[in-house]
Design an enzyme around this catalytic site. Sequence first.
Site, PDB file in Angstrom:
ATOM      1  N   GLY A  23      -0.891   2.323   3.217  1.00  0.00           N
ATOM      2  CA  GLY A  23      -1.076   2.341   4.555  1.00  0.00           C
ATOM      3  C   GLY A  23      -2.394   2.768   5.021  1.00  0.00           C
ATOM      4  O   GLY A  23      -2.410   2.752   6.153  1.00  0.00           O
ATOM      5  N   TYR A  43     -11.811  -4.122 -19.448  1.00  0.00           N
ATOM      6  CA  TYR A  43     -11.959  -3.099 -18.199  1.00  0.00           C
ATOM      7  C   TYR A  43     -13.154  -2.356 -18.602  1.00  0.00           C
ATOM      8  O   TYR A  43     -13.286  -1.371 -19.558  1.00  0.00           O
ATOM      9  CB  TYR A  43     -10.733  -2.226 -18.379  1.00  0.00           C
ATOM     10  N   GLY A 102      -3.542  -1.856  -2.781  1.00  0.00           N
ATOM     11  CA  GLY A 102      -3.919  -0.930  -1.842  1.00  0.00           C
ATOM     12  C   GLY A 102      -3.405  -0.999  -0.750  1.00  0.00           C
ATOM     13  O   GLY A 102      -3.305  -0.240   0.427  1.00  0.00           O
ATOM     14  N   SER A 117      -0.197  -3.791 -10.222  1.00  0.00           N
ATOM     15  CA  SER A 117      -0.517  -3.765  -8.715  1.00  0.00           C
ATOM     16  C   SER A 117       0.822  -3.634  -7.906  1.00  0.00           C
ATOM     17  O   SER A 117       1.148  -4.307  -7.145  1.00  0.00           O
ATOM     18  CB  SER A 117      -1.227  -5.082  -8.337  1.00  0.00           C
ATOM     19  N   PRO A 118       1.574  -2.699  -8.091  1.00  0.00           N
ATOM     20  CA  PRO A 118       2.841  -2.446  -7.450  1.00  0.00           C
ATOM     21  C   PRO A 118       2.444  -1.940  -5.800  1.00  0.00           C
ATOM     22  O   PRO A 118       3.429  -2.114  -4.884  1.00  0.00           O
ATOM     23  CB  PRO A 118       3.662  -1.333  -7.978  1.00  0.00           C
TER      24      PRO A 118
END
Length: 344
Positions: A216, A55, A212, A207-208
Amino acid sequence: MRTRPLGRTGIQVSPYALGTMMFGQTGNPDHDACVRMIHRALDAGVNVIDTADVYGPGGESEEIVGKALPGRRAGVVLATKVNGAMGEGPNRGGSSRRWIVAEVEESLRRLRTDHIDLYQIHHPDPDTDIEETLSALTDLVRAGKVRAFGLSNTPASEIVEAHWTAERRGLHRPRTEQATYSILNRGIEREVLPACRRHGMGTLVWSPLAMGLLTGRYRKGGSGPSGARLHWVPRHMTDERKLDAVERLIPLAEEAGLSLTHLAMAFAIAHPGVSSAIIGPRTMEQLDDLLAGASVTLDDDLLDRIDEIVPPGTDLGPIDVAHPPPALTNASFRRRPKPDRPAA
């Protein structure tokens, strides 16, 4: 936050883990701002920090985490990963003993600590015998440099193979699995989560918010994300099946008095097989919004209605950054070799 067990490790973890993939040049380049975000999350009850050597360029994310740890280290379950390529050359990545033993020292240096609580193999490595990997990790545990180790992005069959190998060879076994999981990507409910529960493994899910899509912000017929992030996830962010599901989830969240973000996070941590869901904020505002939903729980009726939109065990489509199994990406695994032409 109320803690929950990390499998059968005896370690208690918060239902949210702070992911740091967006800390550094790939997201937020302001190190001081990132340190403040880490402290804000810790103050709110988050006790897991998840990072990786890859990362940020040159392990930048680990360096940022290292700057935030002095005075806070004892209260942190510190998780990082190894396996990704860390430079030019054929041996600057992977899951060999040679690389793991070398790279753990670099991670410890960048993190400014003498031990890692959870050291994870970032991706399966089909070129390395699992016994080679488990043996190296076992030695790190015995040396006190690693408290426990785990896997990531691993099929259920390889999780079981790792446990069988550890038992046969008298090695330490993997204690956790880190996999992608969200309302839109529920595939791990079929085999991965049941396998982890059978073997007493904790599960961190990444990535729950479906990169993105479950905020919404991205709607059907609207403009998708722009800039550097788009090249990561072009198919995922424009997948019609996923966008259709988002359009059905938004009014469901509104009816429940929730933002879609809070609905999605509450869904991820509702599964009994999930130990902690990794949040990946880039800004303090994003972090504060995520933390504001930490106490949200979903009742059975709401979960049933989510199941009607995306049935259990269903992946509406792959996430572009997910690890593809070599059996699917390498055609030679699926095609018989052509027979040699007979001699004239």
